[in-house]
Design a protein around this motif. Structure first.
Motif, mmCIF file in Angstrom:
data_model
loop_
_atom_site.group_PDB
_atom_site.id
_atom_site.type_symbol
_atom_site.label_atom_id
_atom_site.label_comp_id
_atom_site.label_asym_id
_atom_site.label_seq_id
_atom_site.Cartn_x
_atom_site.Cartn_y
_atom_site.Cartn_z
ATOM 1 N N VAL A 133 0.689 -1.032 0.103
ATOM 2 C CA VAL A 133 -0.307 -0.201 0.281
ATOM 3 C C VAL A 133 0.654 1.143 0.082
ATOM 4 C CG1 VAL A 133 -2.021 -1.425 1.311
ATOM 5 C CG2 VAL A 133 0.139 0.882 2.505
ATOM 6 N N LEU A 134 2.330 1.186 -0.246
ATOM 7 C CA LEU A 134 3.123 2.308 0.026
ATOM 8 C C LEU A 134 2.874 3.265 -1.075
ATOM 9 C CD1 LEU A 134 4.234 3.773 2.629
ATOM 10 C CD2 LEU A 134 6.594 2.570 1.865
ATOM 11 N N PRO A 135 2.980 3.959 -1.372
ATOM 12 C CA PRO A 135 3.538 4.888 -2.766
ATOM 13 C C PRO A 135 4.797 4.379 -3.131
ATOM 14 C CG PRO A 135 2.334 6.273 -1.427
ATOM 15 C CD PRO A 135 2.497 4.978 -0.428
ATOM 16 N N PRO A 136 5.190 4.183 -4.552
ATOM 17 C CA PRO A 136 6.548 4.421 -4.950
ATOM 18 C C PRO A 136 6.867 5.501 -4.051
ATOM 19 C CG PRO A 136 5.111 4.194 -6.736
ATOM 20 C CD PRO A 136 4.562 4.687 -5.733
ATOM 21 N N GLY A 137 8.742 5.399 -4.061
ATOM 22 C CA GLY A 137 9.311 6.297 -3.168
ATOM 23 C C GLY A 137 10.222 6.254 -2.232
ATOM 24 N N GLN A 138 11.022 7.722 -1.772
ATOM 25 C CA GLN A 138 12.220 7.670 -1.222
ATOM 26 C C GLN A 138 11.811 7.796 0.183
ATOM 27 O OE1 GLN A 138 15.294 6.941 -2.405
ATOM 28 N NE2 GLN A 138 14.494 7.312 -4.193
ATOM 29 N N TYR A 139 12.495 6.249 0.961
ATOM 30 C CA TYR A 139 11.918 6.460 2.575
ATOM 31 C C TYR A 139 13.029 5.707 3.473
ATOM 32 C CZ TYR A 139 7.328 6.163 0.705
ATOM 33 O OH TYR A 139 6.201 6.478 -0.288
ATOM 34 N N GLY A 140 12.616 5.950 4.497
ATOM 35 C CA GLY A 140 13.255 5.162 5.510
ATOM 36 C C GLY A 140 13.366 4.825 6.238
ATOM 37 N N LEU A 141 14.514 3.506 6.991
ATOM 38 C CA LEU A 141 13.908 2.210 7.719
ATOM 39 C C LEU A 141 14.040 2.484 9.210
ATOM 40 C CD1 LEU A 141 14.225 -0.675 5.361
ATOM 41 C CD2 LEU A 141 12.027 0.819 5.965
ATOM 42 N N LEU A 161 15.521 3.305 1.396
ATOM 43 C CA LEU A 161 14.449 2.028 1.170
ATOM 44 C C LEU A 161 14.335 3.288 -0.333
ATOM 45 C CD1 LEU A 161 12.644 -0.360 0.327
ATOM 46 C CD2 LEU A 161 11.140 0.524 1.403
ATOM 47 N N ASP A 162 14.390 2.695 -0.811
ATOM 48 C CA ASP A 162 14.017 3.129 -2.852
ATOM 49 C C ASP A 162 13.115 1.916 -2.899
ATOM 50 O OD1 ASP A 162 13.658 3.920 -4.909
ATOM 51 O OD2 ASP A 162 15.336 4.569 -5.577
ATOM 52 N N TRP A 163 11.354 2.651 -2.964
ATOM 53 C CA TRP A 163 11.138 1.576 -3.455
ATOM 54 C C TRP A 163 10.028 1.915 -4.326
ATOM 55 C CZ3 TRP A 163 8.923 -2.598 -2.373
ATOM 56 C CH2 TRP A 163 7.375 -2.926 -2.578
ATOM 57 N N THR A 164 9.526 0.503 -4.915
ATOM 58 C CA THR A 164 8.953 0.963 -6.292
ATOM 59 C C THR A 164 7.548 -0.720 -6.262
ATOM 60 O OG1 THR A 164 10.099 -0.359 -7.396
ATOM 61 C CG2 THR A 164 10.558 2.279 -7.757
ATOM 62 N N TYR A 180 11.088 -8.031 15.267
ATOM 63 C CA TYR A 180 12.149 -7.055 14.872
ATOM 64 C C TYR A 180 10.819 -5.930 15.027
ATOM 65 C CZ TYR A 180 16.673 -9.200 14.218
ATOM 66 O OH TYR A 180 17.441 -9.767 14.275
ATOM 67 N N ARG A 181 10.762 -4.392 15.145
ATOM 68 C CA ARG A 181 9.767 -2.944 14.710
ATOM 69 C C ARG A 181 11.172 -2.730 13.454
ATOM 70 N NH1 ARG A 181 4.804 -3.181 15.343
ATOM 71 N NH2 ARG A 181 3.813 -1.281 15.948
ATOM 72 N N ILE A 182 9.835 -2.346 12.707
ATOM 73 C CA ILE A 182 10.500 -1.673 11.150
ATOM 74 C C ILE A 182 9.633 -0.739 11.246
ATOM 75 C CG2 ILE A 182 11.719 -1.830 9.309
ATOM 76 C CD1 ILE A 182 12.288 -5.112 9.339
ATOM 77 N N ARG A 183 9.751 0.689 11.466
ATOM 78 C CA ARG A 183 8.910 1.400 11.065
ATOM 79 C C ARG A 183 9.938 1.832 9.488
ATOM 80 N NH1 ARG A 183 8.650 6.836 15.400
ATOM 81 N NH2 ARG A 183 6.232 5.388 15.973
ATOM 82 N N VAL A 184 8.314 2.590 8.612
ATOM 83 C CA VAL A 184 8.748 2.901 7.249
ATOM 84 C C VAL A 184 8.743 4.806 7.073
ATOM 85 C CG1 VAL A 184 8.584 3.083 5.085
ATOM 86 C CG2 VAL A 184 8.199 1.270 5.799
ATOM 87 N N SER A 185 9.061 5.227 7.356
ATOM 88 C CA SER A 185 9.032 6.997 7.720
ATOM 89 C C SER A 185 9.290 7.217 6.373
ATOM 90 C CB SER A 185 9.632 7.554 8.329
ATOM 91 O OG SER A 185 9.862 7.129 9.775
ATOM 92 N N ASP A 186 8.502 8.201 5.382
ATOM 93 C CA ASP A 186 8.622 9.821 4.094
ATOM 94 C C ASP A 186 9.962 10.604 4.729
ATOM 95 O OD1 ASP A 186 7.613 11.471 5.517
ATOM 96 O OD2 ASP A 186 6.168 11.459 4.350
ATOM 97 N N PRO A 187 10.674 11.128 3.485
ATOM 98 C CA PRO A 187 11.361 12.266 3.513
ATOM 99 C C PRO A 187 11.231 13.274 4.548
ATOM 100 C CG PRO A 187 10.845 11.766 0.855
ATOM 101 C CD PRO A 187 10.111 10.499 2.367
ATOM 102 N N ARG A 192 5.218 5.848 7.926
ATOM 103 C CA ARG A 192 3.439 5.402 7.371
ATOM 104 C C ARG A 192 3.215 4.329 7.798
ATOM 105 N NH1 ARG A 192 4.160 8.962 2.642
ATOM 106 N NH2 ARG A 192 2.231 7.847 2.549
ATOM 107 N N ILE A 193 4.231 3.798 8.025
ATOM 108 C CA ILE A 193 4.481 2.268 8.592
ATOM 109 C C ILE A 193 5.001 1.479 8.763
ATOM 110 C CG2 ILE A 193 4.294 0.070 7.476
ATOM 111 C CD1 ILE A 193 4.272 0.909 4.562
ATOM 112 N N GLU A 194 3.969 0.773 10.294
ATOM 113 C CA GLU A 194 4.780 -0.011 11.612
ATOM 114 C C GLU A 194 4.792 -1.253 10.956
ATOM 115 O OE1 GLU A 194 6.578 1.540 13.738
ATOM 116 O OE2 GLU A 194 5.673 3.203 14.031
ATOM 117 N N ILE A 195 6.088 -2.293 11.187
ATOM 118 C CA ILE A 195 5.914 -3.997 10.692
ATOM 119 C C ILE A 195 6.502 -4.639 11.934
ATOM 120 C CG2 ILE A 195 6.791 -5.161 9.088
ATOM 121 C CD1 ILE A 195 7.618 -2.804 6.906
#
Length: 248
Positions: A133-141, A161-164, A180-187, A192-195
């Motif tokens: 569900v994550l739009p393409p783009g640059q993210y930080g993990l 993370l360079d996601w497409t 592990y707890r992985i947080r995906v944050s935008d620029p 945006r997402i907690e995994i």
């Protein structure tokens, strides 16, 4: 079992306050303490019932709430899931009110996902199933170990993370098996997402994935009958219980 509690509650007149994960037998009477503040407690039963106990003054808190019977009796797999979650909660501090700290601010808006992933020989896992569900783009993990801490917490490891959507693997370096707890944050550093990831061996992947799927389907089925179940919170504790089971 006690899933969440605010202020002190007691079972059948005991002088010892209930704690997270504690068993509540059918027919048991739970009462709030004599404090005048608002009390609340959530009790989960292994047949899918969710019981919310609330009182706001000493008189009504002392009258208590009677725990209903369990019908039907849970299947062995469901009972094992329930006991595993209970055992994890019982390891929380005696004064803990919730299984996890309640997220606030922007973190409260992040989507939540729970997955099982196999650790590669290079110490990497794929988190692609949680990124659909994550739009393409640059993210930080931001990556941290989760579960019961056996050592002082360390600073999160940050990876780009360079996601497409065509990037099927979405590999993340973690080192080895664990939770592990992985947080995906935008620029803009907005979460945006907690995994929540149970990183396991390739040999255990199929069994653990099937068990997580069954646990999710069970909670979703219960939620249709008894509203209010915390799907992501319960599954997060469930994955912690699987980590505990594999380490024994």
């Amino acid at each position: 079992m006690v899933w969440e509690r605010h202020l002190d509650w007691y079972l059948n007149g005991s002088s010892t306050a209930l704690r997270l994960g504690e068993a509540i037998p059918p027919g048991g009477l739970v009462t709030g303490s004599a404090e005048s503040s608002a009390h609340s407690m959530t009790i989960l039963l292994p047949d899918g019932q969710r019981m919310l106990c609330e009182c706001y003054e000493a008189r009504t808190c002392s009258q208590g709430f009677r725990v209903p019977a369990i019908t039907p009796q849970p299947r062995p797999a469901v009972w094992d899931m329930f006991v595993g979650v209970r055992n994890v909660l019982l390891l929380r501090p005696a004064n803990a009110e919730t299984a996890f700290p309640t997220p606030t601010g922007r973190a409260a808006m992040a989507g939540n996902f729970e997955i099982v992933a196999a650790v590669s020989p290079q110490g990497e896992i794929s988190i692609a199933p949680a990124l659909r569900v994550l739009p393409p783009g640059q993210y930080g993990l931001s990556i941290t170990r989760d579960g019961q801490q056996t050592s002082p917490p360390t600073r999160p490891v940050v990876q780009p993370l360079d996601w497409t959507s065509a990037q099927k693997p979405a590999q993340v370096r973690i080192g080895g098996p664990g939770l592990y707890r992985i947080r995906v944050s935008d620029p803009a550093y907005v979460p945006r997402i907690e995994i929540e990831v149970l990183a396991t061996s390739p040999a255990s992947l199929a069994a653990e994935t099937a068990a997580l799927k069954q646990a999710r389907e069970t909670i979703l089925t219960w939620s249709k009958i008894h509203e209010g179940w915390s799907l992501h919170g319960f599954l997060r504790v469930y994955l912690e219980s699987r980590l505990s089971a594999s380490s024994q």
